[in-house]
Design a protein around this motif. Structure first.
Motif, PDB file in Angstrom:
ATOM      1  N   PRO A  53       0.843  -1.200   0.000  1.00  0.00           N
ATOM      2  CA  PRO A  53       0.000   0.000   0.000  1.00  0.00           C
ATOM      3  C   PRO A  53       0.879   1.252   0.000  1.00  0.00           C
ATOM      4  N   ILE A  54       0.540   2.233  -0.836  1.00  0.00           N
ATOM      5  CA  ILE A  54       1.318   3.469  -0.941  1.00  0.00           C
ATOM      6  C   ILE A  54       0.362   4.652  -0.851  1.00  0.00           C
ATOM      7  N   ALA A  55       0.665   5.586   0.032  1.00  0.00           N
ATOM      8  CA  ALA A  55      -0.066   6.853   0.100  1.00  0.00           C
ATOM      9  C   ALA A  55       0.776   7.909  -0.602  1.00  0.00           C
ATOM     10  N   LEU A  66       1.184  11.364 -10.687  1.00  0.00           N
ATOM     11  CA  LEU A  66       2.003  10.540  -9.797  1.00  0.00           C
ATOM     12  C   LEU A  66       1.318   9.195  -9.540  1.00  0.00           C
ATOM     13  N   CYS A  67      -0.004   9.211  -9.375  1.00  0.00           N
ATOM     14  CA  CYS A  67      -0.746   7.958  -9.208  1.00  0.00           C
ATOM     15  C   CYS A  67      -0.600   7.063 -10.432  1.00  0.00           C
ATOM     16  N   VAL A  68      -0.731   7.651 -11.593  1.00  0.00           N
ATOM     17  CA  VAL A  68      -0.597   6.871 -12.831  1.00  0.00           C
ATOM     18  C   VAL A  68       0.802   6.261 -12.913  1.00  0.00           C
ATOM     19  N   LEU A  69       1.815   7.035 -12.572  1.00  0.00           N
ATOM     20  CA  LEU A  69       3.193   6.539 -12.601  1.00  0.00           C
ATOM     21  C   LEU A  69       3.381   5.380 -11.624  1.00  0.00           C
ATOM     22  N   LEU A  70       2.883   5.540 -10.409  1.00  0.00           N
ATOM     23  CA  LEU A  70       3.109   4.528  -9.380  1.00  0.00           C
ATOM     24  C   LEU A  70       2.220   3.305  -9.523  1.00  0.00           C
ATOM     25  N   ASP A  76      -2.368  -0.729  -4.872  1.00  0.00           N
ATOM     26  CA  ASP A  76      -3.001  -0.199  -3.666  1.00  0.00           C
ATOM     27  C   ASP A  76      -2.493   1.213  -3.398  1.00  0.00           C
ATOM     28  N   LEU A  77      -3.115   2.200  -4.052  1.00  0.00           N
ATOM     29  CA  LEU A  77      -2.678   3.596  -3.961  1.00  0.00           C
ATOM     30  C   LEU A  77      -3.764   4.478  -3.359  1.00  0.00           C
ATOM     31  N   VAL A  78      -3.348   5.437  -2.541  1.00  0.00           N
ATOM     32  CA  VAL A  78      -4.254   6.446  -1.995  1.00  0.00           C
ATOM     33  C   VAL A  78      -3.627   7.805  -2.270  1.00  0.00           C
TER      34      VAL A  78
END
Length: 88
Positions: A53-55, A66-70, A76-78
């Motif tokens: 999980p990454i916030a 940044l979400c698209v990159l990660l 599991d991104l927030v």
């Protein structure tokens, strides 16, 4: 170049590393976590947190990008936007 010991060194290139100062957002507790579990570069630290999980902290299109990159590192991104996301 000659060292204090008298040893002479020769090189074709010289790398000067003068340092960087990170300007952190005003988020309580971030300073204590910086470089431990709060990281700034997905290319430097993404492998270590893959499939976890990454916030993320980011506003607007920058946060979305940044979400698209990660997404390549974790499903599991927030995204924490610190207010309205303003993503179109």
């Amino acid at each position: 170049m000659t060292l204090e010991s008298g040893t002479e060194l020769e090189a074709r290139r010289l790398l000067l590393a003068t340092g960087v100062i990170d300007e952190l957002p005003a988020i309580a507790g971030l300073q204590e976590l910086w470089g431990v579990s709060a990281l700034h570069c997905p290319y430097c630290h993404g492998w270590e947190v893959q499939d976890q999980p990454i916030a993320l902290y980011g506003k607007g299109q920058v946060g979305f990008d940044l979400c698209v990159l990660l997404k390549g590192w974790s499903d599991d991104l927030v995204l924490c936007t610190d207010g309205p996301a303003n993503v179109n």
